[in-house]
Design a protein around this motif. Structure first.
Motif: not given
Length: 479
Positions: A95-96, A104-106, A152-157
């Protein structure tokens, strides 16, 4: 059926810190026991933690607002408030976390990796903690700080070693189903794969993961089809496998042109995929025309530098050779990676000439920005004169008064501490440098005035009584 969600906007709010308590210890025969107000508790954090049992962001799609608990206020008797409970939110591996501007925070990769998305507010100090040799009985306490609230936005890679890419119905789902134990949906129409499928492959001593990415079509990088939504899932892979259909019924397609189209979409998307090893799989050779076409295009593909494998997912032909070749590439990629070092704490000391705040003039308004002054303002109860005077003294010791003078501020000029939306604005008076003189002697609590006055009256009364008694002892009634 479980819905796959790989991108959500999450609204997090950390807990507020509890207020400090202003209290005076009282007991029989000891009415002036001193300040005993406890500190407020810390607000709970909002923490994102990687959990291998979580594979989708579906929970946050349905419930995007998450808040940690507040800290409890302090109480008399030196009792500190209870800290708020941290809110731990499990997220999938890979997760980004991004802010509203896309920064990008983390990047959360690996079981147990965590990120504090919202930090809880500090608890306010009680008057017992504020007491000092000069301020023996503070009649105020500090307020708790509000917790951090943000979007915040969570993106799964997807975290996979191998990514299968290609046109819809090229046979990617069939291939992953025979290479691993994954059971994706397979049918004879396009876009049967609507979400990335993950499988685990064992080849000799090497174990690696393989991902089946939904089919790409021309224009996928611009939003056509499903490609744009899932191209992010190939960013972490070590190997890209082009699955080419050698038995397509479309007259305007052939394996070489399909490869060129997919490569063009990958270049347009970016994501740092240019240096990833490529492998070409010519699928469906169980069909006679497919085997013949594979034999025709293979020399051309190998001339381009690709390793080419002819396979049939249906007949299980050529799969073992492909599996071990992918395992070798994955092992070499893993060996070339730098050794993961233990977490290091980087300490950046504050510069000797850094005052910790800035003073700027904005259209006649002098604005003070800095972590300390803004935090002190948030902790001040402006309904309490002594608390306001305490704030004035702290700002003066920090050097805010001097910097305002250097910036050209004069009596009556507007001064704002903080950002526009939550700034505290007041008319500056240079006499604030002597806050104690403005508000009386700091450390004296009006609640002590009455007992002290009563004690003084008793002392004066006793002195008058003793004086009268002395006069009586010297009185001679027969004189």
């Amino acid at each position: 059926m479980t819905t796959f969600v790989d991108r959500v906007e999450l609204h997090v709010a950390a807990g507020n810190g509890g207020h400090g308590c202003a209290s005076v210890h009282r007991e029989k025969f000891k009415p002036l026991g001193g300040p005993d107000g406890g500190n407020g508790g810390r607000g709970g954090d909002v923490v994102l933690v990687v959990d291998q049992d979580v594979t989708t962001l579906l929970d946050y799609h349905h419930s995007p607002h998450r808040k940690a608990t507040n800290g409890k206020p302090g109480e008399g008797g030196n009792r500190s408030g209870k800290d708020g409970q941290d809110l731990v939110l499990p997220v999938p591996d890979g997760t980004v976390v991004l802010d509203g501007n896309g920064n990008v925070l983390a990047d959360l990769v690996g079981e147990g990796t965590s990120f504090v998305a919202g930090q809880g507010g500090r608890g306010g100090l009680g008057n017992a903690a504020l007491a000092s040799a000069r301020r023996k009985a503070p009649g105020f306490a500090l307020l708790g700080e509000p917790g951090i609230a943000r979007d915040v936005v969570l993106e799964l890679k997807t975290v996979a070693d191998v990514a299968l890419v290609g046109y819809p119905s090229a046979g990617k789902s069939s291939l992953i189903s025979v290479l691993s134990a994954a059971k994706p949906k397979i049918a004879d129409y396009p876009f049967t794969t609507l979400v990335p499928n993950l499988g685990v492959v064992t080849a000799g001593t090497t174990v690696y993961t393989i991902a089946d990415v939904p089919g790409l079509i021309p224009g996928a990088s611009e939003g056509r089809g499903l490609g744009l939504e899932f191209l992010r899932h190939v960013e972490r892979c070590s190997v890209l496998v082009h699955v080419l259909d050698t038995a397509t019924l479309e007259s305007d397609r052939d394996p070489v042109s399909d490869l060129d189209v997919i490569e063009a979409e990958l270049r347009a998307y970016g994501g740092g995929l240019e240096d990833r090893p490529r492998v070409v799989v010519l699928n469906k050779i169980d069909v006679p025309d497919g085997r013949e076409l594979a034999g025709m295009v293979r020399p051309d593909l190998e001339a381009r530098g690709y390793r080419v494998f002819e396979v049939s997912a249906v007949a299980h032909e050529g799969l073992r050779e492909l599996s071990f070749a992918l395992a070798q590439i994955v092992a070499e990629t893993r060996a070339a990676r730098p050794v993961q070092e233990s977490t290091r704490v980087v300490i950046r000391p504050q510069a000797v000439d850094d005052s910790g705040f800035t003073v700027t003039e904005e259209d006649g308004l002098f604005r003070v920005r800095g972590e300390k002054p803004e935090r002190w303002v948030r902790q001040t109860d402006f309904n309490n004169d002594e608390a306001v005077g305490y704030l004035a003294d702290r700002l003066n010791r920090l050097g805010v008064e001097d910097e305002l003078r250097k910036a050209g501020a004069k009596a009556g000029d507007g001064v704002a501490i903080g950002a526009d939306e939550d700034a505290v604005v007041f008319d500056w008076e240079p006499t604030m440098a002597a806050g104690a003189e403005m508000l009386g002697r700091r450390g004296e609590d009006h609640r002590f005035d009455a007992p002290r006055a009563a004690a003084q009256r008793r002392k004066d009364k006793q002195a008058a009584h003793d004086e009268a008694d002395d006069e009586y002892q010297g009185f001679d009634p027969f004189a």
